[in-house]
Design a protein around this motif. Structure first.
Motif, short mmCIF file in Angstrom:
data_model
loop_
_atom_site.label_atom_id
_atom_site.label_comp_id
_atom_site.label_asym_id
_atom_site.label_seq_id
_atom_site.Cartn_x
_atom_site.Cartn_y
_atom_site.Cartn_z
N TYR A 1 -3.76 -1.72 -4.69
CA TYR A 1 -3.21 -2.59 -3.64
C TYR A 1 -4.17 -3.73 -3.31
O TYR A 1 -3.77 -4.91 -3.29
CB TYR A 1 -2.92 -1.76 -2.40
CG TYR A 1 -2.60 -2.58 -1.16
CD1 TYR A 1 -1.38 -3.23 -1.03
CD2 TYR A 1 -3.53 -2.69 -0.13
CE1 TYR A 1 -1.09 -3.98 0.10
CE2 TYR A 1 -3.24 -3.44 1.01
CZ TYR A 1 -2.02 -4.08 1.12
OH TYR A 1 -1.74 -4.82 2.24
N LYS B 1 0.83 -1.21 0.00
CA LYS B 1 0.00 0.00 0.00
C LYS B 1 0.87 1.26 0.00
O LYS B 1 0.64 2.19 -0.78
CB LYS B 1 -0.93 0.00 1.21
CG LYS B 1 -1.86 1.20 1.27
CD LYS B 1 -2.75 1.18 2.50
CE LYS B 1 -3.78 0.09 2.40
NZ LYS B 1 -4.75 0.15 3.52
N GLN B 2 1.89 1.27 0.88
CA GLN B 2 2.75 2.44 0.95
C GLN B 2 3.61 2.58 -0.32
O GLN B 2 3.87 3.69 -0.79
CB GLN B 2 3.66 2.35 2.18
CG GLN B 2 4.37 3.64 2.52
CD GLN B 2 3.40 4.77 2.83
OE1 GLN B 2 2.35 4.55 3.43
NE2 GLN B 2 3.73 5.98 2.40
N LEU C 1 -4.49 3.93 -5.23
CA LEU C 1 -4.31 3.13 -4.02
C LEU C 1 -5.15 1.85 -4.03
O LEU C 1 -4.78 0.85 -3.42
CB LEU C 1 -4.64 3.98 -2.79
CG LEU C 1 -3.93 3.61 -1.49
CD1 LEU C 1 -2.43 3.50 -1.69
CD2 LEU C 1 -4.25 4.64 -0.41
N GLN C 2 -6.29 1.88 -4.71
CA GLN C 2 -7.14 0.69 -4.76
C GLN C 2 -6.44 -0.48 -5.47
O GLN C 2 -6.83 -1.64 -5.28
CB GLN C 2 -8.45 1.02 -5.48
CG GLN C 2 -9.55 -0.01 -5.26
CD GLN C 2 -10.83 0.35 -6.00
OE1 GLN C 2 -10.85 0.49 -7.22
NE2 GLN C 2 -11.91 0.50 -5.25
N LEU D 1 1.43 4.08 -3.00
CA LEU D 1 1.21 5.49 -2.68
C LEU D 1 2.39 6.35 -3.11
O LEU D 1 2.22 7.41 -3.72
CB LEU D 1 0.96 5.63 -1.17
CG LEU D 1 0.53 7.01 -0.66
CD1 LEU D 1 -0.81 7.40 -1.24
CD2 LEU D 1 0.48 7.01 0.86
N GLU E 1 -1.90 8.56 -4.64
CA GLU E 1 -3.07 8.13 -3.85
C GLU E 1 -4.23 7.69 -4.73
O GLU E 1 -5.02 6.82 -4.34
CB GLU E 1 -3.50 9.28 -2.93
CG GLU E 1 -4.57 8.90 -1.93
CD GLU E 1 -4.88 10.02 -0.97
OE1 GLU E 1 -5.77 9.83 -0.11
OE2 GLU E 1 -4.24 11.09 -1.07
#
Length: 509
Positions: free
Chosen positions: A342, A327-328, A339-340, A331, A336
């Protein structure tokens, strides 16, 4: 020829490495310069046109196989006649791809107008026409590419591919800096593809002295070729349904921005799968000869378990690492708004872990000529997943589309194939999962503990993320080494590390 094979193998791994590195560096630049909507348009058109590559019908693979056979038999005249036959077939396929592509082109408004404006639809039309031409030209010239592979002239083709991998993003970076967008990407891609295919043609004519004989179709031979190609074609359908058609469905129901997010997840999924394929290629050089010996079922089953354990060492590390830091990473990598991707990747990665650690089973099926069940069941389940993706994508967007693929992977590549391996192939699946379960306890505990530690950290830069990943890797791999790995695995990996260190010392001296 052995030198060509060894050099080709080295260049294959170099290509894999460069593809991954360039993709990781180039993609965030690309998404920021294009914007999410424009990147989504490119991903959508590329995936829809890419789905038409199944019109190859498996003939490319067949050309390689039968070239090798006729060359071994020194049947030069039959070889020339076969090349003429395949050239005619591929010209027919090119014409078919143009017809199908034009049908889709004239229905672009019907398919995508719900979620796209007039400007976006105009760009889709231009890119679609360019890529359809690209595909048709590729089909016509693919005869020459397959011949080069069949002649095992790997160095030429791999070097050309490497040059293309490096030059394509460099040219695009310059164009993007001058303000060009998605359409220019397709133009550049088409130019590089045409130049590459023309290089294949030149090499076949000038270096291999390949010639074609037309007008003598051996229909009995053509029937044999078609039967061989059919099972490859079914696998190609399955692959396209899983990894290409989802973007087309999302383009219809959700628009370009959602397609862009899904496209990022697909890119990471492809890296994940190619990494596993590279590992299996190193581990499986002698499997086919071993499998073909009758009465060797226990040894084959033990080999299946042993290679599965070895692949689990690497693939479980990748999955656990991505679950903790993915996730990070996304990002920081693309922003951002993506992000989905992930969550979508997790829906792909976890069910894919099982077939990727069991892919030696495919070699066993091929050696025993038992691919029919796998091919047919996979296609049926993939088509069911495609049907399910329509309402799921409409109501839940990219997550719904990914969930349908995840369900198909669980049903087809985990449940169905494990039952088949146990009951029909004779592999000891119970013992396999017992070994994997024992291996997974310690790394799973480390991953869970790491999750609670990471929650207390702020990983808002590449430096902090790199430090956290390094610390996790040292702890994870150390515990895996001492707790989960057996003596054979430690000796094997330790020997590889020792050889690498010795090679470095020799190079320095």
């Amino acid at each position: 020829m052995p030198n060509q094979i060894r050099a080709g193998a080295v260049l294959t791994y170099l290509t894999l490495f460069l593809n991954s590195v360039i993709g990781l560096i180039y993609t965030p630049f690309l998404t920021r310069m294009l914007g999410q909507g424009e990147y989504g348009l490119y991903s959508l058109v590329a995936s829809v046109v890419g789905s038409l590559t199944i019109l190859d019908f498996g003939f490319g693979n067949a050309l390689i196989r039968y070239t090798a056979r006729l060359r071994a038999e020194r049947a030069e005249q039959k070889l020339k006649q076969m090349y003429g036959m395949f050239f005619v077939i591929f010209c027919g396929i090119a014409l078919l791809s143009l017809i199908v592509g034009l049908i889709l082109y004239f229905n672009i408004d019907t398919l995508f107008s719900r979620n796209m404006n007039a400007e976006e639809l105009s760009k889709v039309r231009v890119m679609f026409l360019l890529l359809i031409f690209n595909l048709a030209f590729t089909f016509i010239m693919s005869v020459y590419r397959s011949i080069i592979v069949a002649y095992e002239r790997f160095v030429f083709q791999k070097v050309i591919n490497l040059i293309r991998i490096i030059l394509n993003p460099l040219v695009m970076v310059v164009l993007l800096l001058f303000g060009y967008k998605a359409v220019s990407m397709v133009v550049v891609q088409t130019i590089f593809n045409v130049l590459t295919l023309c290089a294949d043609y030149y090499y076949c004519k000038r270096k291999l002295n390949v010639s074609f004989v037309f007008g003598k179709f051996d229909f009995a031979f053509l029937k044999e070729v078609c039967l061989y190609s059919f099972w490859i074609f079914l696998n190609a359908i399955m692959d396209k349904v899983y990894w290409s058609m989802g973007q087309g469905v999302l383009g219809v129901y959700c628009g370009a921005k959602i397609v862009a997010v899904y496209g990022i997840a697909i890119q990471l999924q492809q890296m994940y799968m190619s990494f596993s394929t590279a590992i299996s290629g190193v581990l499986l050089p002698k499997i086919t000869s071993m499998v073909t010996i009758k009465g060797n079922e226990k040894a084959v089953s033990d080999l299946f378990i042993r290679t599965g354990r070895l692949q689990f060492i690497i693939m479980s590390f990748v999955v656990c690492g991505f679950a903790l830091f993915g996730k990070q990473f996304i990002l920081l990598w693309v922003g951002e708004e993506y992000l989905q991707a992930y969550t979508i990747c997790l829906l792909f990665f976890f069910p894919l872990l099982v077939p990727l650690i069991q892919n030696v089973g495919i070699t066993i099926l091929q050696a025993r000529n038992m691919m029919r069940f796998r091919s047919v069941s996979y296609v049926i389940i993939a088509l069911l997943a495609f049907v399910a993706s329509l309402p799921l994508s409409k109501h839940y967007g990219a997550l719904g589309c990914a969930a349908s693929t995840c369900g198909a992977l669980v049903l087809g590549q985990i449940i169905t194939m494990n039952v088949y391996y146990q009951r029909r192939v004779g592999l000891d699946i119970a013992a396999f999962w017992k070994e994997i379960f024992k291996m997974s306890l310690a790394p799973l505990a480390v991953t869970i503990l790491s999750y609670f530690v990471i929650r207390q950290l702020t990983l808002n830069s590449y430096t902090s993320l790199f430090v956290a990943i390094t610390a996790f890797s040292l702890v994870y791999l150390s515990i895996f080494w001492f707790v989960s790995m057996n003596r054979y695995e430690r000796d094997l990996l330790g020997g590889m590390i020792t050889k690498i260190l010795k090679t470095k010392r020799k190079c320095r001296s």
